[in-house]
Design a protein around this motif. Structure first.
Motif, mmCIF file in Angstrom:
data_model
loop_
_atom_site.group_PDB
_atom_site.id
_atom_site.type_symbol
_atom_site.label_atom_id
_atom_site.label_comp_id
_atom_site.label_asym_id
_atom_site.label_seq_id
_atom_site.Cartn_x
_atom_site.Cartn_y
_atom_site.Cartn_z
ATOM 1 N N TYR A 41 0.747 -3.361 8.880
ATOM 2 C CA TYR A 41 -0.603 -2.845 8.592
ATOM 3 C C TYR A 41 -1.670 -3.944 8.611
ATOM 4 C CZ TYR A 41 -0.541 -4.565 3.772
ATOM 5 O OH TYR A 41 -0.519 -5.363 2.672
ATOM 6 N N GLU A 86 -4.023 5.147 -0.520
ATOM 7 C CA GLU A 86 -3.076 4.885 0.559
ATOM 8 C C GLU A 86 -3.760 4.076 1.654
ATOM 9 O OE1 GLU A 86 -0.028 7.866 2.558
ATOM 10 O OE2 GLU A 86 -0.619 8.436 0.505
ATOM 11 N N GLY A 87 -3.062 3.082 2.191
ATOM 12 C CA GLY A 87 -3.655 2.253 3.243
ATOM 13 C C GLY A 87 -4.303 0.997 2.706
ATOM 14 N N ARG A 102 -1.292 -1.619 -2.351
ATOM 15 C CA ARG A 102 -0.411 -0.465 -2.348
ATOM 16 C C ARG A 102 0.554 -0.529 -1.170
ATOM 17 N NH1 ARG A 102 -1.127 5.836 -3.597
ATOM 18 N NH2 ARG A 102 0.678 6.520 -2.418
ATOM 19 N N GLU A 103 0.042 -0.933 -0.018
ATOM 20 C CA GLU A 103 0.889 -1.023 1.175
ATOM 21 C C GLU A 103 1.884 -2.178 1.074
ATOM 22 O OE1 GLU A 103 0.971 1.180 3.716
ATOM 23 O OE2 GLU A 103 -0.419 2.294 2.446
#
Ligand SMILES: [Zn+2]
Length: 266
Positions: A67, A136-137, A141-142
């Motif tokens: 990501y 999210e993202g 968190r990722e």
């Protein structure tokens, strides 16, 4: 280049480089600053107490997380594991891994599959909660492998505030950059060293008024930075700066409007 090992009392401290990242300034300072590239190193700290081998922060890991691929570049000749070996240790020798907070550039080698099969990973509960609550993202968190409540077991041991990890390594909550962000004091006999993690990760960041755009609580960063750096200056201890490329081991001096880091000659 700064020296990459030092003695603290009867303990040995090694600084392990995990390479350099480059990213748009906007990713560190906030929107509107996107034209400049910022570079930073990752300098994890290995403390050999004689009874335990403690790693403070864990770099980006084997590769850049997917990501982040379009936002970060990672350059390395050797990674943290190669530097660990050069310092004379194997991955199985590491007994404790302490994560200052849960950004991807601090936790990589502590994720699954475990790079350190004998180690317990220590995370502040407040840091994990913050990561869980991010949309999210979003980075933290990722970055963490498990964010569902109750599933952290098996990956990490949760801490709840200041703690002694082993004799000679003590964590202290200094939040601001992240909730539950912890710094580490390395202490043996009358000697000490300090790992500031992202409270003050480089020489420019010793300025209490320069706060990164991603900090959760900028005012807390500022206050904590002043308190901690004042202590470091008073105690005259070496400070390890995680993201500083070359001059990562410094003594702190108070200046008129803040602090400066002077190459450690110990
Ligand atoms: Zn960082």
């Amino acid at each position: 280049m700064a020296q990459n090992s030092l003695n603290v009392g009867n303990m040995k401290v090694h600084v392990l480089n995990d390479g350099m990242f480059a990213t748009d300034a906007g990713n560190l300072f906030g929107e509107g600053t996107k034209s400049a590239k910022i570079k930073g190193a990752m300098h994890a700290v290995l403390v050999d107490t004689g009874n335990a081998l403690v790693l403070l922060d864990a770099g980006f890991g084997p590769e850049l997380p997917e990501y982040l691929e379009d936002r970060y570049e990672l350059e390395r000749e050797k990674d943290l594991m190669a530097h660990l070996e050069e310092a004379g240790y194997g991955p199985e020798d590491v007994t404790h891994v302490v994560l200052s907070h849960l950004d991807a550039d601090h936790i990589g080698w502590a994720l699954n599959p475990p790079s350190f099969p004998s180690a317990t990973v220590y995370v502040q509960e407040a840091a994990l909660e913050e990561a869980r609550e991010m949309p999210e993202g979003e980075g933290r968190r990722e970055a963490v492998p498990v964010i569902e409540e109750g599933t952290e077991e098996g990956w990490c041991k949760l801490l709840n505030g200041n703690a002694e990890i082993v004799e000679g390594v003590r964590v202290e909550i200094r939040s601001g950059h992240a909730e539950g962000h912890q710094i580490s004091w390395i202490e043996s006999e009358d000697d000490a060293a300090l790992f500031t993690a992202d409270l003050a990760p480089g020489k420019v960041w010793l300025n209490p008024d320069l706060i990164g755009g991603a900090d959760t609580d900028p005012e807390a960063t500022r206050e904590n930075r002043i308190e901690v750096l004042t202590q470091a200056a008073k105690r005259g201890v070496p400070v390890i700066l995680y993201h500083e490329p070359k001059d990562f081991l410094v003594a702190i001096r108070k200046t008129e409007d803040g602090f400066e880091g002077v190459t450690w000659e110990g």
